[in-house]
Design an enzyme around this catalytic site. Structure first.
Site, PDB file in Angstrom:
ATOM      1  N   ARG A   1      57.743 -66.470 -48.556  1.00  0.00           N
ATOM      2  CA  ARG A   1      58.975 -66.781 -49.249  1.00  0.00           C
ATOM      3  C   ARG A   1      59.122 -65.437 -50.104  1.00  0.00           C
ATOM      4  O   ARG A   1      58.295 -64.874 -50.809  1.00  0.00           O
ATOM      5  CB  ARG A   1      58.778 -68.096 -50.087  1.00  0.00           C
ATOM      6  CG  ARG A   1      58.844 -69.330 -49.379  1.00  0.00           C
ATOM      7  CD  ARG A   1      60.421 -69.474 -48.935  1.00  0.00           C
ATOM      8  NE  ARG A   1      60.599 -70.917 -48.327  1.00  0.00           N
ATOM      9  CZ  ARG A   1      60.544 -71.065 -46.934  1.00  0.00           C
ATOM     10  NH1 ARG A   1      60.372 -70.183 -46.163  1.00  0.00           N
ATOM     11  NH2 ARG A   1      60.657 -72.123 -46.466  1.00  0.00           N
TER      12      ARG A   1
ATOM     13  N   GLU B   1      68.108 -64.360 -51.492  1.00  0.00           N
ATOM     14  CA  GLU B   1      68.266 -64.186 -50.086  1.00  0.00           C
ATOM     15  C   GLU B   1      69.720 -64.844 -50.044  1.00  0.00           C
ATOM     16  O   GLU B   1      69.999 -65.773 -50.671  1.00  0.00           O
ATOM     17  CB  GLU B   1      67.306 -65.357 -49.302  1.00  0.00           C
ATOM     18  CG  GLU B   1      66.360 -64.495 -48.539  1.00  0.00           C
ATOM     19  CD  GLU B   1      65.232 -65.479 -47.849  1.00  0.00           C
ATOM     20  OE1 GLU B   1      65.975 -66.510 -47.010  1.00  0.00           O
ATOM     21  OE2 GLU B   1      64.169 -65.281 -47.827  1.00  0.00           O
TER      22      GLU B   1
ATOM     23  N   HIS C   1      65.145 -63.337 -42.497  1.00  0.00           N
ATOM     24  CA  HIS C   1      64.333 -64.434 -42.466  1.00  0.00           C
ATOM     25  C   HIS C   1      64.487 -65.462 -41.135  1.00  0.00           C
ATOM     26  O   HIS C   1      65.012 -66.558 -40.852  1.00  0.00           O
ATOM     27  CB  HIS C   1      65.156 -65.667 -43.554  1.00  0.00           C
ATOM     28  CG  HIS C   1      64.066 -66.648 -43.882  1.00  0.00           C
ATOM     29  ND1 HIS C   1      64.186 -67.397 -44.943  1.00  0.00           N
ATOM     30  CD2 HIS C   1      63.045 -67.059 -43.178  1.00  0.00           C
ATOM     31  CE1 HIS C   1      63.095 -68.202 -45.312  1.00  0.00           C
ATOM     32  NE2 HIS C   1      62.681 -68.105 -44.085  1.00  0.00           N
TER      33      HIS C   1
HETATM   34  C1  DGY Z   1      60.197 -72.624 -42.919  1.00  0.00           C
HETATM   35  O1  DGY Z   1      60.370 -73.475 -42.041  1.00  0.00           O
HETATM   36  O2  DGY Z   1      59.892 -72.844 -44.016  1.00  0.00           O
HETATM   37  C2  DGY Z   1      60.544 -71.044 -42.729  1.00  0.00           C
HETATM   38  O3  DGY Z   1      60.757 -70.217 -43.436  1.00  0.00           O
HETATM   39  C3  DGY Z   1      61.816 -71.143 -41.794  1.00  0.00           C
HETATM   40  O4  DGY Z   1      61.449 -71.409 -40.487  1.00  0.00           O
END
Ligand code: DGY
Length: 331
Positions: free
Chosen positions: A239, A268, A287
């Site tokens: 993240r 983001e 992402h």
């Molecule tokens: C998630 O699933 O948390 C990812 O960041 C996106 O697939």
């Protein structure tokens, strides 16, 4: 005649998720390319029984309070840091997520990022596109070896372990840091537990796979970046806010570390004029670590499975706040 439950879906997702929900529910779908504004979510949840959302939707207590009929929240992602889990539990709302199905795709992509930064692939592509490729250059676009380099994994969950499995193929010594020690993986994969400072100081590549929590927010800031080797490369497919972006800009510009490769950023999306976008030693992608056709299809199907279980009043097969069930039994 029984009335069908009403479900709000905050973006178009693969049919593997939409079709089973449409069979038994009245689906209201946000068709926008961008996420629905919060004001829209607040209006839509007001008469919904279920919410199928994405990591781009802020699902806080205000949203849950507006959804007076909400019986389940199902997110098509494994990470749920955009959802106030504590509020959901307090309100007795189970929250579904999609662990497991995106592990391998994300681990593959982590390696793609690692290789891209180590071997300067985006710079090579830009070089060719700019017409600069005139000959084989003995000193041109030199990168660093991946084979036998030390990999430090922060967050040894499913994805961290899958990255470690891949790293073994590159003969990489592997260090890991996680609040929970994993003797099973130490035995299976030969990974070595290290405290955070030790891992940062010894790793040639540092790869982040921890969830975003108050404890991991800006875990990689100035202090951590200064502990890394000047030749080290940072990879973030976890993240964005686990890394302090201002500190990273300085680390990359001033040579505290060699390079970074980021699938996730803070904020983001990252604005195109953000310094991380133009630094030649920083690879930024939008992402997409789980973005394969089959992975997204599985994530959507799992999100539907959770949603429908919640609407039937059954335990969610993949629940991010399982304490909600203990709470209801006690409550
Ligand atoms: C998630 O699933 O948390 C990812 O960041 C996106 O697939």
């Amino acid at each position: 005649m029984t009335t069908q439950p009403v479900v709000y879906v905050t973006r178009r997702i693969p049919e593997t998720g939409l079709a089973p929900v449409r069979e038994v529910c009245q689906v209201r779908l946000w068709e926008g390319e961008l996420p629905p504004p919060k004001t829209v979510i607040l209006q839509e949840v007001a008469d919904c029984d279920g919410l199928l959302c994405l990591l781009t939707d802020p699902i806080d207590d205000e949203v849950m309070a507006a959804g007076t009929r909400l019986r389940v929240i199902s997110q098509m992602a494994v990470g749920v840091d955009n959802i106030d889990l504590r509020a959901a539990t307090a309100r007795g709302i189970p929250v579904g997520h999609t662990p497991g199905v995106l592990t391998e795709a994300t681990a593959d992509f982590t390696f793609a990022l690692l290789m891209a930064a180590a071997r300067r692939i985006p710079e090579g592509v830009d070089y060719v596109r700019a017409g600069k490729w005139r000959t084989w250059e003995p000193m041109g676009l030199l990168g660093v070896d991946v084979w036998k380099a030390t990999l430090g994994i922060i967050g040894m969950g499913r994805i961290g372990a899958a990255v470690a499995r891949r790293a073994r193929g590159f003969a990489m010594p592997i260090l890991y840091y996680d609040p929970t020690r994993r003797p099973d993986l130490e035995a299976e994969l030969g990974v070595e537990y290290a405290d955070l400072d030790d891992l940062l100081a010894r790793s040639d590549f540092v790869s982040l796979h921890c969830p975003l929590t108050p404890e991991t927010y800006h875990l990689i800031g100035e202090t951590a970046l200064r502990r890394m080797k000047p030749t080290a490369i940072l990879i973030n497919a976890a993240r964005g806010p686990v890394v302090d972006p201002d500190a990273l800009v300085r680390a990359l510009s001033e040579g505290w570390i060699r390079a970074a490769a980021l699938d996730v950023t803070e904020p983001e999306p990252l604005p195109p004029d953000h310094p991380l976008v133009s630094l030649p030693n920083c690879v930024v992608v939008p992402h997409i670590a789980s973005a394969t056709v089959s992975t997204r299809e599985r994530m959507a199907a799992m999100a539907a499975e959770n949603l429908l279980a919640g609407l039937r009043g059954e335990r969610l097969p993949y629940c991010a706040n399982p304490e909600v069930y203990t709470r209801s039994r006690e409550g």
